[in-house]
Structures are given as structure tokens and as C-alpha cells.
Write a protein that holds these residues in place. Structure first.
Motif, PDB file in Angstrom:
ATOM      1  N   GLY A 188       0.541  -0.979  -0.047  1.00 15.15           N
ATOM      2  CA  GLY A 188      -0.390   0.151  -0.306  1.00 15.15           C
ATOM      3  C   GLY A 188       1.235   1.413   0.369  1.00 15.15           C
ATOM      4  O   GLY A 188       0.391   2.586   0.259  1.00 15.15           O
ATOM      5  N   ASP A 189       1.662   1.041  -0.101  1.00 16.75           N
ATOM      6  CA  ASP A 189       2.896   2.003  -0.162  1.00 16.75           C
ATOM      7  C   ASP A 189       2.801   2.439  -1.511  1.00 16.75           C
ATOM      8  O   ASP A 189       3.190   2.732  -2.625  1.00 16.75           O
ATOM      9  CB  ASP A 189       4.033   1.475  -0.072  1.00 16.75           C
ATOM     10  N   VAL A 190       2.835   4.221  -1.444  1.00 10.04           N
ATOM     11  CA  VAL A 190       2.709   5.194  -2.758  1.00 10.04           C
ATOM     12  C   VAL A 190       4.695   4.861  -3.402  1.00 10.04           C
ATOM     13  O   VAL A 190       5.799   4.950  -2.704  1.00 10.04           O
ATOM     14  CB  VAL A 190       2.879   6.391  -2.440  1.00 10.04           C
ATOM     15  N   ASP A 223      -7.806   4.321  -6.748  1.00  5.61           N
ATOM     16  CA  ASP A 223      -8.491   5.474  -6.958  1.00  5.61           C
ATOM     17  C   ASP A 223      -8.345   6.922  -7.569  1.00  5.61           C
ATOM     18  O   ASP A 223      -8.952   7.370  -8.308  1.00  5.61           O
ATOM     19  CB  ASP A 223      -9.635   5.605  -5.660  1.00  5.61           C
ATOM     20  N   ASP A 224      -7.111   7.670  -6.863  1.00  7.12           N
ATOM     21  CA  ASP A 224      -6.654   8.725  -6.621  1.00  7.12           C
ATOM     22  C   ASP A 224      -5.871   8.954  -7.855  1.00  7.12           C
ATOM     23  O   ASP A 224      -5.035   9.255  -8.390  1.00  7.12           O
ATOM     24  CB  ASP A 224      -6.344   9.570  -5.612  1.00  7.12           C
ATOM     25  N   GLY A 225      -5.510   7.934  -8.889  1.00  2.39           N
ATOM     26  CA  GLY A 225      -4.054   7.174  -9.411  1.00  2.39           C
ATOM     27  C   GLY A 225      -3.251   7.272  -9.133  1.00  2.39           C
ATOM     28  O   GLY A 225      -1.886   6.619 -10.386  1.00  2.39           O
ATOM     29  N   ALA A 226      -2.617   6.728  -7.792  1.00  5.04           N
ATOM     30  CA  ALA A 226      -1.587   6.599  -7.606  1.00  5.04           C
ATOM     31  C   ALA A 226      -0.973   5.544  -7.557  1.00  5.04           C
ATOM     32  O   ALA A 226      -1.887   4.575  -7.321  1.00  5.04           O
ATOM     33  CB  ALA A 226      -1.275   7.445  -6.182  1.00  5.04           C
TER      34      ALA A 226
END
Ligand code: GLY
Length: 422
Positions: A345-347, A365-368
Motif C-alpha cells: 500500500g505504499d505509494v 482510485d486517486d491514480g497513484a
């Protein structure tokens, strides 16, 4: 040609990129894929261990060819289901995939084919463990015990150690979990991963590669699914390469035909180049990860046509493969705590750079892009030689940010410095 690839690792991302370059490939689909493969192929969610589901998907996407990446669907017979649906499939039958799925089967085939490999013993009764440990490892004059999970374990079931207590604890843990243990004699010498495209008795070898299984620099720490790889191997004499093909891969392919379970797909031979010559460490029934990322970066022969020829019984007409000059180095970026339970779950920042292949990634969902598996990315560098390819891979890695991420800094270093000898 419309191609459906099964799998979700950087190996499958590399397969898609190489397929995309083939002028005869007009459409690509993948299941289940990852955040990187979603950009170059139609992505589908199916149970890839179900032959019916994969065959259904292949029909829906009107695939002319299905390429199965990972071993688990192959060992479960997914390639058979695809072929029964009348669609060409690159991947061995359930029976032939036992070369990876059952170490006892692989040992029987090697013995019948007269192929050199480690001495071994299967232990499935804890009461026999101590006596068996006394016949291997330091007790038998080897530098270390080699203790393997006899079931599929994604490379992580192997412990190689000079410490009897560590060997015993690993074996006892496997037995407690109900997994038979394979004890092997230690094979000394540099390791080679040799991929061969095989259809029955026909063997077309690819360029040899080397991978790095331990998590830490200098081959320290636990085994992983693979932390890096490079190709070609400047230290491997051409006559040893020919011997690997003619004395190992071809006899094994012929033996599988003789037994009525011909192999069709990618036969991965893991070897050690010992003082007495090459000896088999293991066979796998699929492309290796991360070696594929390096090998395919150098392949010039159109991949779709090659795999389709193998899948349709026409491999004998293909001839030798063509390769780009130069070298390719792959470095794996892993999540914190891998090969233990990885933090997810890390960007991930910078994952869209050139030469970056995705493995454990998902798009939020935010694209990351976020990490969703232990091995997150493979970074592939190419160049005129190994030093230049290393520089390119590590330069790209500097631009990628993953909290807690780690990678080895010595991939291909010894080979680039001319320090590997056989
Ligand atoms: N690189 C090791 C494997 O694919 O099994």
C-alpha cells in the motif's frame, strides 16, 4: 495475432513488451496483470488457476495464442484446458509441468536421461530427519546443507546453510506444515539459468542468464523469488553452453517424449557450473523471473511468432534466435520486509520511467501507483556491456521512490569486473 498473457509479474510485463514489438501481434490482453501492464494490454480479472475460466477468457478475447507465465496454473493443467478449447497455448501440459511441480519426477527424468544433478533424498517422516541430515551437508563433507520444500514455494522454500541447526529447523518447519523435504548435495560453482523454447524433441536455446536469489548484497540473507539478473554471461565458455544444451536439455526433452509427456513451452534449466562440468540444480516449466526481463530486452527474433511456432508444432522450422549486441541488467525493487510478509500500500513514485517493469503494483482510485506485492518493480538497464547496463539500471532506480523499498547493489557486479571463472 491476438495474444492473451496469464500472470501479473514483471516477467509478464516483459513478455507483453516483447510481444508488442512483433509486427504480427495486433492485440494484447492480460489476466490479472498489474498497474504497468494495464497501460499496454486489455486487463481482465479471472481465476488464473481455473482452466475453464482461462479458456473462457481466451475465447472472449478471441485469442490466437495464450502464453502462461507462472508455474501454478501450468502445474494445475490450465494449458491443457486452453488447448482443449482449440486455442494455441504456450505452456506445458499438466503432466510435463511436473518437471517443476514434482522434484521426485524431475529426478527420475534426469536419471533416465543420464543428466548430472545433485544427489538427493526426500524426507516425509520427521523421525527420519536426523539420520538423513547426517548423510548430507557438512556431515557428508559438503560446505552446506541444501534443504528444499518439495512443493512449489516460489523460490522461497530453499535454505542453504553450513549450520546444522538452521537446516534442521527449516526442514522440521516444512514437515510440521505437511510438506515433504528434499535434501540435496551441494553443487559448487557459478549458477546459470538457461531458457529453452521446447516443443517435443525440438530445443531452441535462448541466451543464458544468471539470477540473484538471496535478498542481500554478497549473497547474504534469506532466499527470495529473485532480486536481479543479467545476460549475457561473458564468463561462460561457448563449449560449456553447447554441453548444457546437448547433454542436458535435449536429452531431458527426448526423455519426456519417450515417457509420453512431451514438453511444449519454456523449459528453464537452473545449473551450477561445477569443476566436473554443468549439473542441474532444478528445472522450471516456465520463464524465470527476473531473468526474463534481461533476456527479452536483448531478443531480436519476434517473440509472438516464436511462441506461436512452439505452440503449434512448428518450432523445428524456426532456426537460431537473433540477439541484440550488448548486455541487460535487471534490478528488483522489493517492498519493506520482503521476503518476509511485505508491507503493502505504499505509494511508488517514478514507476513510469523507461525500463521499469511492474510486478506488485496497483493503481489507487486517486491514480497513484501503490505497492501490492513483495517484488514491486524490475528495473532493466541495457548498454554495450554489463558495466554500462548496470549504470543504466541503477541510474533509473535513483529516480524511483518507495518508502522502505530495498534492492541489491551488486547485481552483475562480479561479472562486470571479470571476477567469475569456471
Ligand atoms: N529466477 C528464479 C525463478 O524464476 O524460479
Amino acid at each position: 495475432m491476438r495474444v492473451l498473457v496469464i500472470g501479473s509479474g514483471a516477467r509478464e510485463h516483459a513478455l507483453l513488451l516483447a510481444l508488442q514489438k512483433d509486427p504480427q501481434v495486433e492485440a494484447l490482453a492480460i489476466a490479472p496483470g498489474n498497474a504497468g501492464t494495464a497501460l499496454i494490454a486489455d486487463q481482465h480479472q479471472v481465476d488464473i488457476t481455473s482452466g475453464d475460466d482461462v479458456a473462457d477468457l481466451a475465447r472472449r478475447v478471441r485469442a490466437d495464442l495464450v502464453v502462461i507465465g507462472p508455474e501454478i496454473p501450468l502445474v494445475l493443467g490450465v494449458a491443457d484446458a486452453v488447448r482443449e478449447a482449440g486455442i494455441a497455448c504456450f505452456g506445458p501440459s499438466k503432466e510435463a509441468a511436473q518437471i517443476e511441480g514434482s522434484k521426485a519426477f524431475a529426478k527420475e527424468v534426469m536419471a533416465a536421461a543420464g543428466v548430472r544433478t545433485a544427489a538427493s533424498e526426500i524426507v516425509d517422516n520427521p523421525a527420519r530427519l536426523d539420520a538423513a541430515l547426517g548423510r548430507f551437508g557438512v556431515a557428508a563433507g559438503d560446505p552446506a546443507w541444501v534443504v528444499k520444500d518439495d512443493r512449489l514455494a516460489a523460490g522461497k522454500g530453499v535454505v542453504v546453510t553450513p549450520d546444522r541447526d538452521v537446516a534442521r529447523a527449516h526442514a522440521a518447519g516444512l514437515l510440521e506444515a505437511g510438506h515433504p523435504v528434499l535434501l540435496e548435495s551441494y553443487l559448487d560453482g557459478p549458477e546459470v539459468s538457461l531458457f529453452s523454447v521446447v516443443d517435443g524433441p525440438t530445443v531452441v536455446p535462448m541466451m543464458a542468464a544468471q539470477d540473484f536469489k538471496r535478498v542481500g548484497d554478497g549473497d547474504t540473507g534469506p532466499n527470495t523469488g529473485g532480486m536481479g539478473a543479467y545476460a549475457p554471461l561473458p564468463w561462460l565458455p561457448p563449449d560449456v553452453f553447447r554441453e548444457m544444451v546437448s547433454k542436458i536439455v535435449e536429452p531431458v526433452a527426448a526423455e519426456l517424449v519417450r515417457r509420453g509427456s512431451p514438453f511444449s513451452g519454456l523449459l528453464y534449466t537452473g545449473l551450477a557450473i561445477t569443476a566436473k562440468g554443468p549439473a542441474v540444480v532444478e528445472f522450471n516449466c516456465r520463464f524465470g523471473d527476473p531473468e526474463t526481463q534481461s533476456v527479452l530486452a536483448l531478443l531480436e527474433t519476434p517473440l509472438g511468432q516464436l511462441l506461436y511456432a512452439a505452440a503449434t508444432g512448428k518450432l523445428a522450422g524456426v532456426g537460431d534466435l537473433r540477439w541484440r549486441d550488448g548486455a541487460a541488467v535487471t534490478v528488483v525493487l522489493a517492498a519493506e520486509n520482503y521476503p518476509g510478509r511485505p508491507r503493502l500500500g505504499d505509494v511508488v513514485v517514478g514507476a513510469d520511467a523507461d525500463g521499469v517493469l511492474h510486478a506488485g503494483t496497483a493503481r489507487r482510485d486517486d491514480g497513484a501507483i501503490v505497492s501490492s506485492g513483495g517484488r514491486v518493480l524490475s528495473v532493466v538497464g541495457t548498454g554495450p556491456d554489463l558495466s554500462a547496463a548496470r549504470e543504466a539500471a541503477y541510474h533509473t532506480l535513483e529516480s524511483i521512490k518507495l518508502p522502505g523499498g530495498h534492492f541489491r547493489r551488486d547485481i552483475a557486479l562480479a561479472a562486470a569486473e571479470g571476477k567469475i571463472h569456471v
